[in-house]
Design a protein around this motif. Structure first.
Motif, short mmCIF file in Angstrom:
data_model
loop_
_atom_site.label_atom_id
_atom_site.label_comp_id
_atom_site.label_asym_id
_atom_site.label_seq_id
_atom_site.Cartn_x
_atom_site.Cartn_y
_atom_site.Cartn_z
N ALA A 144 0.83 -1.20 0.00
CA ALA A 144 0.00 0.00 0.00
C ALA A 144 0.87 1.26 0.00
CB ALA A 144 -0.92 -0.01 1.22
N ILE A 145 1.98 1.22 0.74
CA ILE A 145 2.89 2.38 0.76
C ILE A 145 3.46 2.62 -0.64
CG2 ILE A 145 5.07 3.26 1.68
CD1 ILE A 145 4.47 1.74 4.26
N ASN A 146 3.98 1.54 -1.24
CA ASN A 146 4.50 1.65 -2.61
C ASN A 146 3.42 2.19 -3.55
OD1 ASN A 146 7.08 0.69 -2.17
ND2 ASN A 146 6.52 -1.44 -2.55
N GLY A 147 2.26 1.55 -3.49
CA GLY A 147 1.18 1.89 -4.41
C GLY A 147 0.71 3.32 -4.23
N PHE A 148 0.61 3.77 -2.97
CA PHE A 148 0.16 5.13 -2.73
C PHE A 148 1.09 6.14 -3.40
CE2 PHE A 148 0.62 8.98 -0.11
CZ PHE A 148 -0.64 9.51 -0.28
N PHE A 149 2.39 5.96 -3.20
CA PHE A 149 3.33 6.94 -3.74
C PHE A 149 3.45 6.85 -5.27
CE2 PHE A 149 4.77 7.20 0.67
CZ PHE A 149 4.86 8.57 0.80
N VAL A 150 3.32 5.64 -5.81
CA VAL A 150 3.42 5.51 -7.26
C VAL A 150 2.13 5.95 -7.94
CG1 VAL A 150 3.72 3.89 -9.18
CG2 VAL A 150 5.13 3.67 -7.14
N ALA A 151 0.99 5.42 -7.46
CA ALA A 151 -0.27 5.65 -8.18
C ALA A 151 -0.86 7.02 -7.88
CB ALA A 151 -1.27 4.55 -7.80
N TYR A 152 -0.90 7.39 -6.60
CA TYR A 152 -1.64 8.60 -6.25
C TYR A 152 -0.76 9.84 -6.17
CZ TYR A 152 -5.55 5.53 -5.58
OH TYR A 152 -6.54 4.63 -5.81
N VAL A 177 -6.01 0.80 -10.69
CA VAL A 177 -5.39 -0.42 -11.23
C VAL A 177 -3.97 -0.56 -10.69
CG1 VAL A 177 -4.55 -1.55 -13.31
CG2 VAL A 177 -6.80 -0.47 -13.31
N LYS A 178 -3.20 0.54 -10.74
CA LYS A 178 -1.82 0.50 -10.24
C LYS A 178 -1.78 0.16 -8.75
CE LYS A 178 0.53 3.66 -13.42
NZ LYS A 178 1.18 2.63 -14.25
N MET A 179 -2.69 0.81 -8.00
CA MET A 179 -2.75 0.57 -6.55
C MET A 179 -3.00 -0.90 -6.27
SD MET A 179 -2.57 2.23 -3.69
CE MET A 179 -2.77 1.73 -1.99
N ARG A 180 -3.97 -1.49 -6.99
CA ARG A 180 -4.28 -2.90 -6.76
C ARG A 180 -3.09 -3.79 -7.09
NH1 ARG A 180 -9.96 -4.19 -9.49
NH2 ARG A 180 -9.47 -2.35 -10.72
N LEU A 181 -2.35 -3.43 -8.16
CA LEU A 181 -1.18 -4.23 -8.52
C LEU A 181 -0.13 -4.21 -7.41
CD1 LEU A 181 -0.51 -3.53 -12.29
CD2 LEU A 181 -1.30 -5.61 -11.21
N TYR A 182 0.11 -3.01 -6.84
CA TYR A 182 1.12 -2.94 -5.78
C TYR A 182 0.65 -3.64 -4.51
CZ TYR A 182 4.56 -0.30 -8.27
OH TYR A 182 5.52 0.06 -9.17
N LEU A 183 -0.68 -3.55 -4.21
CA LEU A 183 -1.21 -4.29 -3.07
C LEU A 183 -0.98 -5.79 -3.27
CD1 LEU A 183 -4.59 -2.46 -2.36
CD2 LEU A 183 -2.59 -2.55 -0.89
N ALA A 184 -1.30 -6.27 -4.48
CA ALA A 184 -1.12 -7.69 -4.77
C ALA A 184 0.36 -8.06 -4.69
CB ALA A 184 -1.67 -8.02 -6.15
N SER A 185 1.21 -7.16 -5.20
CA SER A 185 2.65 -7.43 -5.18
C SER A 185 3.14 -7.57 -3.74
CB SER A 185 3.39 -6.30 -5.89
OG SER A 185 4.76 -6.54 -5.88
#
Lengths: 358, 324
Positions: free
Chosen positions: B106-114, B208-216
């Motif tokens: 979620a941390i990765n995804g937040f900074f990348v996606a949002y 979509v990006k956020m979900r990918l990083y969550l899954a990752s």
């Protein structure tokens, strides 16, 4: 307001902020560690920063062109081991020959990276992630499980880290630190005033535009990697002098500290903006954290976690605050250009300014 | 050029050819290579990496990268070890480890996606940060896990297959279906080939990006826990450096680092190639570090060779045009 904006650029505000953070960190460590404010602490931190800073210069050159060099740790380690072995085999080697050997060896490894990126058109992250493993593997093959020891090295290199450039009162500035600072200044001048440097910024801000404008992009990117390798070679030489004992895992993971220093120092990971002074300040902050946290016995393991947080914060602040400031600055410059009599000075200013907002 | 020959020039065809060569070499080196237990053993030795390869394929096709996967693997394993050390039941530790993995994602995804930061910088910070937290948890100790967990990690569960292998096959089927036959899978490709076009077409790019990083994060944590169970003990540096192998397997499978292209078939073939290469090199007494070097070389070649082939094709086309 406009004159103020003309004198101060957003990048300089950022560097000022970094200086404040460094001062804050030093003050914080001073309250936590006994005998922190001693000349010895300064010597220890500055020597450690010197190596990171020299390698960070090369990394900055590469990152400016919108590339990255993750293999610097392996180049530093390999060069330190290679030069150490040669010096152990031939104790009478002239110091200048040893330095040139280190620079040349590093440049050679950098040229492999640069060739693959610039002429093979393989993305830099793939090339250097690969050579990070390849150079380390070659080093392990080459080493035959032996270690370079202090005892086998000639006298002059073992005492080199203790040589002072000058002393101010109790505080000694080591020769190696002086060399690092001079290199930073030389390369800062080079990227500010030489066509080579300005072209690196141009490639990083917009690779396609740079190529269409007729810049020899491939050759310049190649040169950036060669210089990064050569400076990593210098870093390797300093590593050998500082530690004396070099094993096959020497400088493993250094690339993370160097990339961290560069990114924290405000060099944009997408290329096109950043300064050597910023990278140096980044290296100072990373080196201070590294050395000081090691001295706080309990919290030694916090080092990496904090480093990661700092990188993330630096990049986030860059994106959120600086871009807004840059837009503000750009808008004021546009109004200046709109007034005819001021257009000449505005053009001169934008040619001189080190910022190329991407 | 005959159509049959052209198929071999496609990346998957080339991979199949390499796979046949390495397999034949392996059989020549050792007659037991093709036996089921040897093949299972071969898979089992790097099963955790292969599990992460599945989600990394999605992330790279989407045009991003996740350098922090190995650190998340280590972090989840260290969370489990930290719980075991404090007499907290291992079951709780496993759930906590997975939750921490999800949080890291979620941390990765937040900074990348949002926030919109480059994923290279964000996940590089993650690589350092998550490993740092893992080190804080177990410092320089080595913590043994309970016996039942160790047994679960090593022994066969159903037939000859251990748990990790079953999880991998399950995830592989799910990944194949999601990537090829669902809207989400197609969005991953569209975003990878052009983020702007996807956004203007009404795809919720950020989500979509956020979900990918969550899954990752979640899958990396799962892989880390499986790795810990297989080893039976956890140290601070567990799974360190795995990201190189994982990214190599994905890129060698023909997935473009710039996103938008690549298939799980290609990635599956490249996984088999790397496994049989490692096996062959192991049989030929080549040390682990040299093996890593060879993998690094493969990584570079996997992009350099197609580049060269493409340059050759353009050259040929140009000559043909000039001839006509």
């Amino acid at each position: 307001m406009n004159t103020l904006r003309r004198l101060i650029r957003p990048e300089q505000l950022r560097e000022l902020g970094l200086l404040l953070i460094i001062a804050l960190a030093v003050w914080l460590f001073g309250t936590q560690i006994d005998n922190y404010y001693t000349p010895r602490t300064f010597t220890r931190i500055s020597t450690s920063v010197a190596i990171i800073a020299v390698v960070a210069i090369g990394q900055t050159l590469v990152v400016l062109t919108r590339n990255i060099d993750l293999s610097v740790g392996s180049i530093v380690g390999f060069t330190a081991y290679f030069v150490g072995t040669e010096l152990a085999r031939n104790n009478d080697m002239l110091p200048i020959v040893a330095v040139l050997l280190a620079v040349g060896f590093g440049a050679l490894l950098g040229a492999v990276n640069g060739g693959l990126v610039a002429y093979g058109r393989v993305p830099a992250i793939i090339v250097t992630l690969g050579t990070l493993a390849i150079y380390r593997g070659l080093l392990i093959q080459y080493s035959d499980a032996k270690t370079v020891t202090t005892a086998s090295l000639p006298e002059w290199i073992v005492t080199l880290p203790q040589v002072n450039a000058f002393s101010a009162g109790q505080v000694d500035v080591r020769l190696m630190v002086m060399v690092a600072v001079v290199l930073v200044l030389i390369f800062q001048m080079a990227i500010t005033f030489l066509p080579f440097g300005r072209r690196l910024y141009a490639i990083g801000s917009n690779p396609d535009a740079a190529r269409m404008a007729g810049l020899p992009s491939r050759r310049l990117v190649f040169m950036a990697f060669v210089l990064s390798g050569a400076l990593s070679g210098v870093g390797g030489f300093m590593f050998l002098a500082r530690f004396g004992t070099v094993t096959v895992v020497a400088a493993q993971g250094l690339e993370l500290q160097v990339v961290a220093a560069v990114v924290v120092g405000g060099v944009n990971i997408f290329g096109g903006s950043g300064t050597m002074i910023g990278a140096l300040l980044g290296a100072v902050l990373i080196g201070t954290l590294e050395q000081s946290l090691t001295r706080m016995r309990i919290n030694e393991f916090w080092k990496d976690a904090l480093l990661g947080v700092f990188i993330l914060l630096a990049v986030a602040i860059d994106a959120l605050v600086l871009n807004r400031l840059r837009k503000l600055w750009a808008r004021s410059e546009m109004t200046v250009i709109a007034a005819p009599e001021a257009s000449a000075s505005a053009a001169a200013l934008s040619a001189k300014g080190g910022s190329h907002a991407s | 050029m005959p159509a049959r020959l052209r198929w071999f020039l496609r990346w998957e065809g080339l991979l199949l050819l390499i796979l046949i060569v390495t397999t034949v070499a392996n059989i020549a080196l050792s007659p037991v290579f093709l036996r089921v237990d040897n093949l299972i053993n071969l898979f089992q030795l790097s099963i955790e990496k292969i599990i992460v390869v599945l989600i990394m394929t999605f992330v790279i096709i989407n045009g991003e990268i996740d350098l922090s996967v190995a650190s998340i693997m280590g972090l989840a394993a260290c969370v489990l070890a930290w719980c075991v050390e404090r007499q907290i039941p291992a079951e709780v530790g496993i759930v906590l480890g997975l939750a921490v993995g999800l949080l890291a994602g979620a941390i990765n995804g937040f900074f990348v996606a949002y926030v919109g930061l480059p994923s290279l910088a964000v996940t590089l910070a993650g690589l350092i940060m998550f490993r740092g937290v893992a080190r804080i948890l177990v410092e320089d100790r080595s913590i043994n896990l309970p016996d039942w967990l160790d047994r679960l990690g090593q022994q066969a569960l159903i037939g000859p297959f251990p748990l990790a292998l079953l999880i991998f096959f399950g995830l592989f089927v799910i990944a194949l279906i999601v990537l090829q036959y669902t809207a989400f899978g197609r969005y991953v490709y569209v975003i990878g080939s052009s983020k702007d076009v996807a956004a203007y077409s009404g795809v919720r790019v950020q989500w979509v990006k956020m979900r990918l990083y969550l899954a990752s994060g979640l899958i990396s944590a799962l892989a880390g826990l499986l790795f810990a169970a297989r080893l039976g003990a956890v140290r601070g540096n567990i799974a360190e450096g795995f990201e190189l192998d994982i990214i190599t397997m994905v890129l060698l499978g023909g997935v473009s680092i710039f996103g938008g292209t690549g298939t799980l078939t290609g990635v599956g073939l490249s996984v088999l190639i790397i496994l049989s290469l490692r096996n062959g090199m192991g049989l030929a007494n080549i040390s682990g570090n040299t093996q890593t070097s060879v993998i690094g070389l493969l990584l570079i070649l996997s992009v350099l060779v197609p580049n060269g082939l493409r340059a050759l094709q353009t050259y040929r086309k140009r000559r043909q045009l000039r001839g006509a």
